[in-house]
Design a protein around this motif. Structure first.
Motif, PDB file in Angstrom:
ATOM      1  N   MET A  14       0.839  -1.187   0.000  1.00 27.48           N
ATOM      2  CA  MET A  14       0.000   0.000   0.000  1.00 27.48           C
ATOM      3  C   MET A  14       0.883   1.250   0.000  1.00 27.48           C
ATOM      4  O   MET A  14       1.927   1.282  -0.591  1.00 27.48           O
ATOM      5  CB  MET A  14      -0.926  -0.014   1.213  1.00 27.48           C
ATOM      6  CG  MET A  14      -2.221  -0.762   0.992  1.00 27.48           C
ATOM      7  SD  MET A  14      -3.088  -1.003   2.536  1.00 27.48           S
ATOM      8  CE  MET A  14      -2.188  -2.372   3.223  1.00 27.48           C
ATOM      9  N   LEU A  40     -13.536  -1.274   1.700  1.00 31.51           N
ATOM     10  CA  LEU A  40     -12.080  -1.187   1.659  1.00 31.51           C
ATOM     11  C   LEU A  40     -11.436  -2.140   2.661  1.00 31.51           C
ATOM     12  O   LEU A  40     -10.460  -2.842   2.338  1.00 31.51           O
ATOM     13  CB  LEU A  40     -11.624   0.244   1.912  1.00 31.51           C
ATOM     14  CG  LEU A  40     -11.975   1.254   0.813  1.00 31.51           C
ATOM     15  CD1 LEU A  40     -11.563   2.656   1.235  1.00 31.51           C
ATOM     16  CD2 LEU A  40     -11.331   0.884  -0.514  1.00 31.51           C
ATOM     17  N   ASP A  41     -11.971  -2.190   3.880  1.00 35.68           N
ATOM     18  CA  ASP A  41     -11.378  -3.068   4.887  1.00 35.68           C
ATOM     19  C   ASP A  41     -11.530  -4.538   4.499  1.00 35.68           C
ATOM     20  O   ASP A  41     -10.643  -5.352   4.752  1.00 35.68           O
ATOM     21  CB  ASP A  41     -12.006  -2.799   6.258  1.00 35.68           C
ATOM     22  CG  ASP A  41     -11.587  -1.455   6.830  1.00 35.68           C
ATOM     23  OD1 ASP A  41     -10.590  -0.879   6.343  1.00 35.68           O
ATOM     24  OD2 ASP A  41     -12.261  -0.963   7.760  1.00 35.68           O
ATOM     25  N   LEU A  99      -4.427   5.043   0.823  1.00 40.32           N
ATOM     26  CA  LEU A  99      -4.700   4.524  -0.520  1.00 40.32           C
ATOM     27  C   LEU A  99      -4.711   5.645  -1.547  1.00 40.32           C
ATOM     28  O   LEU A  99      -5.127   6.779  -1.262  1.00 40.32           O
ATOM     29  CB  LEU A  99      -6.055   3.806  -0.542  1.00 40.32           C
ATOM     30  CG  LEU A  99      -6.199   2.604   0.387  1.00 40.32           C
ATOM     31  CD1 LEU A  99      -7.624   2.061   0.331  1.00 40.32           C
ATOM     32  CD2 LEU A  99      -5.196   1.508   0.027  1.00 40.32           C
ATOM     33  N   LEU A 101      -8.956  -5.166   1.843  1.00 40.02           N
ATOM     34  CA  LEU A 101      -7.598  -5.066   2.370  1.00 40.02           C
ATOM     35  C   LEU A 101      -7.230  -6.239   3.271  1.00 40.02           C
ATOM     36  O   LEU A 101      -6.059  -6.434   3.588  1.00 40.02           O
ATOM     37  CB  LEU A 101      -7.430  -3.761   3.157  1.00 40.02           C
ATOM     38  CG  LEU A 101      -7.313  -2.473   2.327  1.00 40.02           C
ATOM     39  CD1 LEU A 101      -7.509  -1.255   3.206  1.00 40.02           C
ATOM     40  CD2 LEU A 101      -5.959  -2.426   1.628  1.00 40.02           C
ATOM     41  N   PRO A 132     -11.992   7.984   3.701  1.00 40.17           N
ATOM     42  CA  PRO A 132     -11.660   6.563   3.887  1.00 40.17           C
ATOM     43  C   PRO A 132     -10.413   6.125   3.122  1.00 40.17           C
ATOM     44  O   PRO A 132      -9.691   5.238   3.581  1.00 40.17           O
ATOM     45  CB  PRO A 132     -12.912   5.846   3.371  1.00 40.17           C
ATOM     46  CG  PRO A 132     -14.024   6.823   3.598  1.00 40.17           C
ATOM     47  CD  PRO A 132     -13.405   8.165   3.298  1.00 40.17           C
ATOM     48  N   MET A 133     -10.142   6.729   1.967  1.00 42.26           N
ATOM     49  CA  MET A 133      -8.916   6.397   1.243  1.00 42.26           C
ATOM     50  C   MET A 133      -7.704   7.007   1.940  1.00 42.26           C
ATOM     51  O   MET A 133      -6.673   6.338   2.136  1.00 42.26           O
ATOM     52  CB  MET A 133      -9.005   6.883  -0.202  1.00 42.26           C
ATOM     53  CG  MET A 133      -9.957   6.077  -1.080  1.00 42.26           C
ATOM     54  SD  MET A 133     -11.696   6.557  -0.940  1.00 42.26           S
ATOM     55  CE  MET A 133     -11.769   7.862  -2.190  1.00 42.26           C
ATOM     56  N   ARG A 188      -4.166  -6.402  -0.903  1.00 39.68           N
ATOM     57  CA  ARG A 188      -3.873  -5.002  -1.182  1.00 39.68           C
ATOM     58  C   ARG A 188      -5.025  -4.378  -1.952  1.00 39.68           C
ATOM     59  O   ARG A 188      -5.753  -5.066  -2.670  1.00 39.68           O
ATOM     60  CB  ARG A 188      -2.614  -4.859  -2.041  1.00 39.68           C
ATOM     61  CG  ARG A 188      -1.335  -5.386  -1.478  1.00 39.68           C
ATOM     62  CD  ARG A 188      -0.224  -5.277  -2.511  1.00 39.68           C
ATOM     63  NE  ARG A 188      -0.066  -3.920  -2.997  1.00 39.68           N
ATOM     64  CZ  ARG A 188       0.807  -3.042  -2.489  1.00 39.68           C
ATOM     65  NH1 ARG A 188       1.575  -3.385  -1.482  1.00 39.68           N
ATOM     66  NH2 ARG A 188       0.914  -1.822  -2.989  1.00 39.68           N
ATOM     67  N   ASP A 202      -7.368   7.845   5.059  1.00 37.94           N
ATOM     68  CA  ASP A 202      -7.137   7.195   6.355  1.00 37.94           C
ATOM     69  C   ASP A 202      -6.382   5.878   6.203  1.00 37.94           C
ATOM     70  O   ASP A 202      -5.704   5.435   7.141  1.00 37.94           O
ATOM     71  CB  ASP A 202      -8.466   6.931   7.060  1.00 37.94           C
ATOM     72  CG  ASP A 202      -9.153   8.202   7.532  1.00 37.94           C
ATOM     73  OD1 ASP A 202      -8.481   9.259   7.566  1.00 37.94           O
ATOM     74  OD2 ASP A 202     -10.360   8.144   7.847  1.00 37.94           O
ATOM     75  N   ARG A 203      -6.510   5.236   5.039  1.00 32.19           N
ATOM     76  CA  ARG A 203      -5.871   3.939   4.809  1.00 32.19           C
ATOM     77  C   ARG A 203      -4.643   4.040   3.918  1.00 32.19           C
ATOM     78  O   ARG A 203      -4.074   3.017   3.522  1.00 32.19           O
ATOM     79  CB  ARG A 203      -6.909   2.967   4.200  1.00 32.19           C
ATOM     80  CG  ARG A 203      -7.967   2.552   5.209  1.00 32.19           C
ATOM     81  CD  ARG A 203      -9.257   2.101   4.567  1.00 32.19           C
ATOM     82  NE  ARG A 203     -10.215   1.699   5.590  1.00 32.19           N
ATOM     83  CZ  ARG A 203     -10.931   2.574   6.312  1.00 32.19           C
ATOM     84  NH1 ARG A 203     -10.793   3.879   6.111  1.00 32.19           N
ATOM     85  NH2 ARG A 203     -11.778   2.131   7.230  1.00 32.19           N
ATOM     86  N   GLN A 211     -15.819   2.321   4.049  1.00 31.72           N
ATOM     87  CA  GLN A 211     -14.892   1.716   5.004  1.00 31.72           C
ATOM     88  C   GLN A 211     -15.007   0.194   5.006  1.00 31.72           C
ATOM     89  O   GLN A 211     -13.989  -0.510   5.000  1.00 31.72           O
ATOM     90  CB  GLN A 211     -15.168   2.277   6.408  1.00 31.72           C
ATOM     91  CG  GLN A 211     -14.815   3.746   6.558  1.00 31.72           C
ATOM     92  CD  GLN A 211     -15.301   4.332   7.871  1.00 31.72           C
ATOM     93  OE1 GLN A 211     -16.247   3.817   8.493  1.00 31.72           O
ATOM     94  NE2 GLN A 211     -14.680   5.407   8.317  1.00 31.72           N
TER      95      GLN A 211
END
Length: 349
Positions: A1, A60-61, A106, A64, A100-101, A68, A103-104, A57
């Protein structure tokens, strides 16, 4: 990531024509590359916004978990657009949408829909805002084309980023009433279609086979109607296809260039099907899955995203699989549709 670095425009030049791309920081990792497509999030300063963030979220979670996500694509109508908002309010909504992107860690890339600039901020201003945020790979396309989000991103074979393995195209299908000489839904104009063809020719000029490519835009092509009428599709059609009244030849261009393997759109909130015409079985026309709770939303199925999983073999060949990941974190099994008597012949607006 991790963040991919956007370090400015990259130009591939041929006689009388300039192809604008980017040094994207995108590359295959251990032979895989994953794209999550969010569409029609419709952030609108109301209670659904928090629920939409939760959908993002969860998707994505889930993707992930043990894997990836290399890029998130948002394919239009990120905002509903309201001219009573201030620029500060729109900015806050946009930052919530990409939160959300960010925060991760991405990367993401956008293409505009018909609603995004119906507030006080123009497409250009929204794109400039997006580009100012860490993780954005969005690009301002050639200024002589209609729209703003017309661009392409290379995906390299590995972290060395010397050899392109795949290409991602983004087209701006404009707002309603902006398709030349017709009312109704927007479209990719003749100029934009020609731009895509020139980019494809330039990128693939010395190749025996073109780069594997995906294309993202907002408004479906009118070929989506015939596809559902005539071919086996996977997924559902819950509303009429809201396509432009003018066919500018984008589908024919995709067939001619033979590089795009999947073209994926949004706009029609209740449609999520994919399929290919029997004469062009390598070219899938797809919808995403409506992500946002705001706007007109589907009552009978969960919100979510379409996911693309690309694979690169030792010979440089790219394959793919795709699926719907819903708001419950589930990978859905979509049903097969056979051609039926329920036929739509005209675009709906």
């Amino acid at each position: 990531m991790g963040w991919g670095g956007r370090v400015g425009p990259w130009e591939v030049v041929c006689v009388g024509f300039v192809v604008v791309g980017t040094v994207s920081g995108l590359h295959f990792n251990d032979g895989t590359f994953k794209v999550v497509q969010f569409t029609d999030m419709h952030f609108e300063y109301d209670y659904p916004d928090q629920e939409t963030t939760q959908v993002q979220q969860t998707v994505l979670d889930s993707e992930l978990f043990g894997a990836r996500v290399d890029l998130v694509v948002t394919s239009g109508d990120m905002l509903t657009g309201n001219d009573k908002w201030s620029a500060d309010e729109e900015t806050a909504l946009w930052k919530q949408m990409v939160g959300p992107m960010m925060d991760r860690g991405l990367n993401w890339a956008i293409t505009f829909g018909n609603h995004d600039d119906r507030g006080v901020m123009t497409r250009q201003e929204l794109m400039t805002l997006d580009q100012s945020l860490q993780g954005s790979l969005s690009q301002i396309g050639p200024t002589d084309l209609p729209g703003v989000s017309n661009y392409w991103l290379p995906v390299y074979s590995d972290s060395g980023e010397t050899d392109i393995a795949a290409v991602l195209y983004f087209l701006d299908t404009l707002d309603s009433g902006q398709c030349p000489n017709v009312s109704g839904n927007g479209c990719a104009t003749y100029q934009q279609v020609e731009w895509y063809k020139n980019v494809s020719r330039t990128l693939n000029v010395d190749r025996t086979s073109p780069f594997f490519s995906l294309m993202f835009f907002h408004i479906p092509l009118d070929e989506y109607m015939a596809l559902w009428n005539e071919e086996v599709c996977i997924g559902t059609k819950g509303e009429r296809v809201c396509c432009p009244d003018l066919n500018t030849g984008l589908y024919d261009a995709l067939v001619e260039m033979h590089d795009v393997q999947v073209a994926s759109c949004g706009h029609d909130h209740l449609n999520d099907y994919c399929g290919a015409f029997s004469e062009h079985p390598w070219l899938q026309l797809c919808y995403g899955r409506k992500t946002g709770i705001g706007g007109w939303y589907p009552f009978e199925k969960p919100h979510g995203a379409r996911v693309f999983h690309l694979t690169l073999d030792s010979q440089g060949n790219v394959g793919y699989s795709m699926w719907i990941r819903n708001e419950h974190g589930e990978q859905e099994v979509q049903l097969e549709h056979q051609p039926s008597d329920s036929i739509q012949h005209e675009c709906y607006y």
